[in-house]
Design an enzyme around this catalytic site. Structure first.
Site, PDB file in Angstrom:
ATOM      1  N   ARG A 191      74.793  50.092   8.684  1.00  0.00           N
ATOM      2  CA  ARG A 191      75.421  50.725   9.838  1.00  0.00           C
ATOM      3  C   ARG A 191      75.646  49.735  10.979  1.00  0.00           C
ATOM      4  NH1 ARG A 191      72.727  56.620  10.705  1.00  0.00           N
ATOM      5  NH2 ARG A 191      70.757  55.484  10.854  1.00  0.00           N
ATOM      6  N   ASP A 207      69.983  64.301   5.319  1.00  0.00           N
ATOM      7  CA  ASP A 207      70.790  63.995   6.500  1.00  0.00           C
ATOM      8  C   ASP A 207      72.036  63.238   6.052  1.00  0.00           C
ATOM      9  OD1 ASP A 207      71.894  63.182   8.888  1.00  0.00           O
ATOM     10  OD2 ASP A 207      70.035  62.401   9.726  1.00  0.00           O
ATOM     11  N   GLU A 228      73.497  67.356  16.093  1.00  0.00           N
ATOM     12  CA  GLU A 228      72.981  66.106  16.657  1.00  0.00           C
ATOM     13  C   GLU A 228      74.007  65.415  17.544  1.00  0.00           C
ATOM     14  OE1 GLU A 228      71.890  61.678  14.870  1.00  0.00           O
ATOM     15  OE2 GLU A 228      71.472  63.460  13.667  1.00  0.00           O
ATOM     16  N   HIS A 239      67.141  67.327  17.684  1.00  0.00           N
ATOM     17  CA  HIS A 239      67.129  66.036  17.009  1.00  0.00           C
ATOM     18  C   HIS A 239      66.182  65.088  17.744  1.00  0.00           C
ATOM     19  CE1 HIS A 239      68.804  61.829  16.746  1.00  0.00           C
ATOM     20  NE2 HIS A 239      68.610  62.106  15.475  1.00  0.00           N
ATOM     21  N   GLU A 257      61.265  67.744  15.010  1.00  0.00           N
ATOM     22  CA  GLU A 257      61.510  66.563  14.179  1.00  0.00           C
ATOM     23  C   GLU A 257      60.741  65.371  14.725  1.00  0.00           C
ATOM     24  OE1 GLU A 257      65.224  63.911  12.413  1.00  0.00           O
ATOM     25  OE2 GLU A 257      65.504  64.968  14.309  1.00  0.00           O
TER      26      GLU A 257
END
Length: 393
Positions: A48, A214, A269, A319, A339
């Site tokens: 990423r 996810d 999110e 999130h 989370e």
């Protein structure tokens, strides 16, 4: 007792781990081969960081009151967000009473509508808003969750997000969420690999431990429906998260309609404000919404978002965002668990999400956490982290 006014707002940036959890070294699990909207391009598929997920970095906002009390918060935004705070938003903050958070939020949001509404600008507003709540709670010598109505449960329970749900189970978490590795552009082979990874993890954790996936906006409706159906029927996947781009409300509505009964569709999110979440709720796009309090508009806006969800019978599981969500979730009946992002490079240890930027940041023990009565959000900036203030006003 007279109410102080805000003397100054200051915006700082810092690189590395902290408010922008994406800003990690290449060996971190969060920078592994993970499906993204850019996975359609082979050059940006492996990591990423290749497409710039970490370019913004961390924003730290400080607000100082006329009596010397200082509140602060961290979020994602870096130098562009610091510029917005110093050159635009400061005029609505400085001189205001520290209690006038609703007024300041409305002025920040309305004044940026022509170039904001979501994304970076609302991230920035969120950071300011969280700092204002920290300031107000410190002035009142109370934790933020007291200002939000008080705790409705004795402790928080968590699921863990990371590459090793099997380790999360050993640590006492109620479930584990993994990133999807392969997107639609990688075809049938990629789909098989995704299912094989999930099946392998199911065999490791047993049938009763929650497993979630996810998808980070990487899929289309057809692929997401197919994946979710197989994953639910064969591996008991609890939910498919953020399968589609956040603006595809129509796709989410179709996905939720097509998903097998008992399987949950979750998202939010990368959604922002009560208006964005109202679209998700009105169009019946999901079973759980997952706003990030550092991105959706801050505590001030999350109060409104959660009220909408409560009226619609939809759960709210924010999130990540550590203490900023903990102080909210503990006060809400329709947020039954939270989370926890496993931020250790190899997720075999429970470490604070914002490490090393914050001190005194609590972490779950055996998947659970009790909040104490430390004023504000209960954390301090680490003086060893080098903050820079790129702009002033």
């Amino acid at each position: 007792m007279s109410v102080p006014t805000i003397r100054e707002v200051r915006a700082y940036v810092v690189r590395g781990g902290g408010g922008d959890y994406h800003d990690q070294q290449g060996t971190h699990w969060i920078d592994d081969h993970i499906a993204t909207p850019m996975s359609k391009y082979p050059a940006y598929r492996q990591s990423r960081r290749t497409f710039g997920i970490n370019v913004l970095g961390t924003l730290v906002v400080e607000v100082e009151a006329s009596d010397g009390t200082v509140g602060f918060a961290v979020t994602t935004g870096g130098e562009p967000a610091a510029w917005i705070v110093e050159k635009h938003l400061a005029r609505f903050i400085e001189g205001a009473k520290i209690t006038d958070i609703e007024l300041m939020w409305d002025q920040m949001y309305r004044s940026t509508l022509y170039y904001g509404r979501k994304g970076l600008v609302v991230n920035t507003i969120s950071g300011v808003d969280l700092a204002l709540w920290d300031l107000l709670a410190k002035w009142r010598k109370e934790p933020v969750y007291h200002l939000l109505g008080g705790a409705v449960r004795d402790e928080l329970q968590f699921y863990a997000t990371g590459a090793r749900p099997d380790l999360a189970k050993e640590m006492g978490f109620i479930g584990g969420k993994m990133a999807l590795h392969h997107g639609p552009a990688e075809g049938e082979e990629g789909l098989r690999k995704n299912l094989d990874i999930l099946n392998d993890m199911r065999n490791k954790v047993g049938k009763d431990f929650w497993l979630m996936q996810d998808c980070w906006m990487a899929l289309d409706v057809e692929y997401a429906t197919r994946f979710s159906t197989i994953a639910w029927n064969e591996m008991g996947l609890k939910w498919t998260e953020e399968a589609l781009p956040p603006d595809d409300y129509w796709g989410y509505a179709a996905l939720k309609k097509n998903a097998p009964k008992g399987h949950l569709i979750t998202t939010g999110e990368h959604e922002a404000t009560r208006w964005g979440f109202k679209m998700l709720l009105d169009m019946e796009c999901c079973d759980i919404i997952q706003p990030d309090v550092g991105w959706c508009g801050g505590i001030t806006e999350l109060i409104k978002i959660t009220a909408l969800a409560d009226a619609a019978g939809v759960l709210v599981v924010p999130h990540g965002s550590s203490v900023y969500s903990y102080h909210f979730v503990i006060t809400r009946h329709n947020s039954p668990f939270a989370e926890f992002l496993m931020m250790h490079p190899v997720p075999d240890q429970v470490v604070p999400m914002f490490t090393p930027l914050l001190l005194d940041e609590p972490v779950p023990v055996n998947g659970r956490l009790k909040l104490d009565d430390t004023p504000g959000f209960g954390v301090r900036l680490n003086p060893e982290c080098k903050l820079s203030r790129p702009y002033t006003h």
